[in-house]
Write a protein that holds these residues in place. Structure first.
Motif, PDB file in Angstrom:
ATOM      1  N   LYS A 215       0.788  -1.119   0.035  1.00  0.00           N
ATOM      2  CA  LYS A 215       0.172   0.113   0.046  1.00  0.00           C
ATOM      3  C   LYS A 215       0.934   1.318   0.129  1.00  0.00           C
ATOM      4  O   LYS A 215       2.017   1.249   0.261  1.00  0.00           O
ATOM      5  CB  LYS A 215      -0.884   0.003   1.299  1.00  0.00           C
ATOM      6  CG  LYS A 215      -1.808  -1.103   1.148  1.00  0.00           C
ATOM      7  CD  LYS A 215      -2.864  -1.153   2.555  1.00  0.00           C
ATOM      8  CE  LYS A 215      -3.813  -2.241   2.590  1.00  0.00           C
ATOM      9  NZ  LYS A 215      -4.665  -2.022   4.028  1.00  0.00           N
ATOM     10  N   VAL A 216       0.349   2.287  -0.595  1.00  0.00           N
ATOM     11  CA  VAL A 216       1.202   3.692  -0.596  1.00  0.00           C
ATOM     12  C   VAL A 216       1.166   4.200   0.851  1.00  0.00           C
ATOM     13  O   VAL A 216       0.041   4.431   1.249  1.00  0.00           O
ATOM     14  CB  VAL A 216       0.424   4.400  -1.722  1.00  0.00           C
ATOM     15  CG1 VAL A 216       1.178   5.727  -1.426  1.00  0.00           C
ATOM     16  CG2 VAL A 216       0.366   4.210  -3.125  1.00  0.00           C
ATOM     17  N   PHE A 217       2.263   4.081   1.400  1.00  0.00           N
ATOM     18  CA  PHE A 217       2.341   4.806   2.647  1.00  0.00           C
ATOM     19  C   PHE A 217       2.494   6.550   2.667  1.00  0.00           C
ATOM     20  O   PHE A 217       1.923   7.181   3.416  1.00  0.00           O
ATOM     21  CB  PHE A 217       3.735   4.261   3.414  1.00  0.00           C
ATOM     22  CG  PHE A 217       4.034   5.023   4.713  1.00  0.00           C
ATOM     23  CD1 PHE A 217       3.581   4.824   5.735  1.00  0.00           C
ATOM     24  CD2 PHE A 217       5.012   5.909   4.663  1.00  0.00           C
ATOM     25  CE1 PHE A 217       3.559   5.359   7.123  1.00  0.00           C
ATOM     26  CE2 PHE A 217       5.345   6.592   5.753  1.00  0.00           C
ATOM     27  CZ  PHE A 217       4.620   6.289   7.037  1.00  0.00           C
ATOM     28  N   ARG A 218       3.287   6.880   1.524  1.00  0.00           N
ATOM     29  CA  ARG A 218       3.551   8.425   1.264  1.00  0.00           C
ATOM     30  C   ARG A 218       3.775   8.732  -0.079  1.00  0.00           C
ATOM     31  O   ARG A 218       4.777   7.884  -0.608  1.00  0.00           O
ATOM     32  CB  ARG A 218       4.455   9.006   2.069  1.00  0.00           C
ATOM     33  CG  ARG A 218       4.904  10.294   2.039  1.00  0.00           C
ATOM     34  CD  ARG A 218       5.745  10.902   3.105  1.00  0.00           C
ATOM     35  NE  ARG A 218       4.950  11.299   4.162  1.00  0.00           N
ATOM     36  CZ  ARG A 218       5.286  11.531   5.429  1.00  0.00           C
ATOM     37  NH1 ARG A 218       6.520  11.184   5.729  1.00  0.00           N
ATOM     38  NH2 ARG A 218       4.688  11.969   6.404  1.00  0.00           N
ATOM     39  N   GLU A 219       3.403   9.459  -0.661  1.00  0.00           N
ATOM     40  CA  GLU A 219       3.732   9.932  -2.001  1.00  0.00           C
ATOM     41  C   GLU A 219       4.950  10.882  -2.029  1.00  0.00           C
ATOM     42  O   GLU A 219       4.704  11.916  -1.067  1.00  0.00           O
ATOM     43  CB  GLU A 219       2.780  10.541  -2.781  1.00  0.00           C
ATOM     44  CG  GLU A 219       1.553   9.778  -3.010  1.00  0.00           C
ATOM     45  CD  GLU A 219       0.420  10.473  -3.933  1.00  0.00           C
ATOM     46  OE1 GLU A 219       0.543  11.764  -4.088  1.00  0.00           O
ATOM     47  OE2 GLU A 219      -0.731   9.627  -4.199  1.00  0.00           O
TER      48      GLU A 219
END
Length: 329
Positions: free
Chosen positions: A44-48
């Motif tokens: 999952k995307v934790f941070r962009e």
């Protein structure tokens, strides 16, 4: 000189340790374009993030535009990986510490570096701290506010703090794995409420657990202005007074809090003034949280807008205090 004490960096070529060590909690960097990426955790995307987070040239361009002379580079807390086996976490710590040291070496007038260590194992942590300070030339260590749910006064960490004091290693305490995570999933409350509360718990633990009493020469800076710690300090004093049977320290918490440092990421001049009044202007370090969304733009703006302090005090908070904290000329 303006020194941004609170900035984060990550290697562009961060290896995929999720594949190497067969675990989905390892942070990985997934490129989305030539100038951006996602930090991924468990698919999952934790941070962009943008290339500002790994490209020193982009950072220097922003520093010149925003009137910053030097950045202090520290890892992104998600990479602490205290949950992992110590030997595996040491691999990630060494990769990051080498990268930060090399960046500082390339641009010594622009950057100073803080390292990271695997705090889940004291012996490993001390070994990597030794390497950071005495081989790589880093200026301090960034640590999390807890280690797998253990507060910073846990007996397992005493030897680490002992060596930090002995070697004169400045410590930057940054929130991670915040308390109450099941209740702060909405509205990004993890960042706005969870992190300040987590930092307050770390500060209170260091004091009430006797760490600062045992090691009075420790240099510790709490991030985000100490979170809610400065504002609950009188309540901590009250608790110390009314529950004498719980005391592990001889003086009230506010006595030991005088030795702490705080970055200036508090978003309001009134809060800067509060830190100055309670702890002294010499304990406040300008920090922006570059390059993330919640950062202060331009760095030091809140200090600049604090009209109730002198120009001499502003100069100290904008740069001189950070250099002194990091034992730099």
């Amino acid at each position: 000189m303006r020194v941004d004490f609170h900035t984060h960096i990550i290697p562009e070529d961060l290896p995929n340790l999720a594949e190497k060590f067969q675990g989905d909690r390892w942070p990985t960097l997934q490129r989305t374009c030539t100038c951006g990426a996602n930090i991924m955790v468990a698919g999952k995307v934790f941070r962009e993030v943008t290339d500002q987070v790994w490209d020193p040239q982009k950072r220097i361009h922003d520093m010149e535009r925003e009137n910053v002379d030097m950045q202090v580079l520290s890892p992104i807390p998600v990479t602490f990986s205290y949950w992992a086996p110590a030997k595996e976490a040491e691999v990630l710590a060494r990769i990051q510490n080498d990268f930060i040291a090399e960046t500082v070496k390339q641009y010594p007038g622009r950057f100073a570096g803080l390292g990271t260590v695997p705090l889940q194992d004291t012996e490993t942590a001390i070994r990597e701290m030794d390497r950071c300070m005495h081989e790589l030339g880093l200026r301090g260590i960034e640590i999390g506010t807890n280690v797998n749910g253990k507060n910073l006064d846990d007996p397992s960490l005493i030897e680490f703090f002992e060596m930090s004091e002995k070697w004169g290693v400045p410590l930057f305490v940054h929130p991670w794995e915040t308390l109450g995570r099941d209740r702060i999933t909405r509205h990004n409350l993890m960042y706005t409420v969870g992190m300040p509360s987590e930092t307050a718990l770390a500060g209170a633990s260091l004091i009430l657990g006797g760490v600062l009493d045992k090691f009075p020469k420790l240099k510790i800076c709490l991030s985000h202005g100490g979170g809610s710690f400065p504002f609950i300090l009188p309540r901590l004093d009250k608790g110390w007074k009314v529950w004498p049977h719980l005391r592990l320290i001889e003086q009230p918490p506010s006595y030991y809090a005088k030795s702490l440092y705080f970055d200036a990421l508090v978003n309001d001049p009134a809060n800067i003034q509060y830190l100055v009044d309670r702890f002294g202007h010499d304990k406040v370090l300008m920090g922006s949280d570059y390059p993330f969304l919640l950062r202060e733009v331009p760095p030091g703006d809140t200090i600049d807008q604090t009209l109730t302090v002198t120009e001499e005090q502003k100069r100290a908070m904008l740069g001189e205090n950070a250099l002194r904290f990091l034992n730099m000329k």
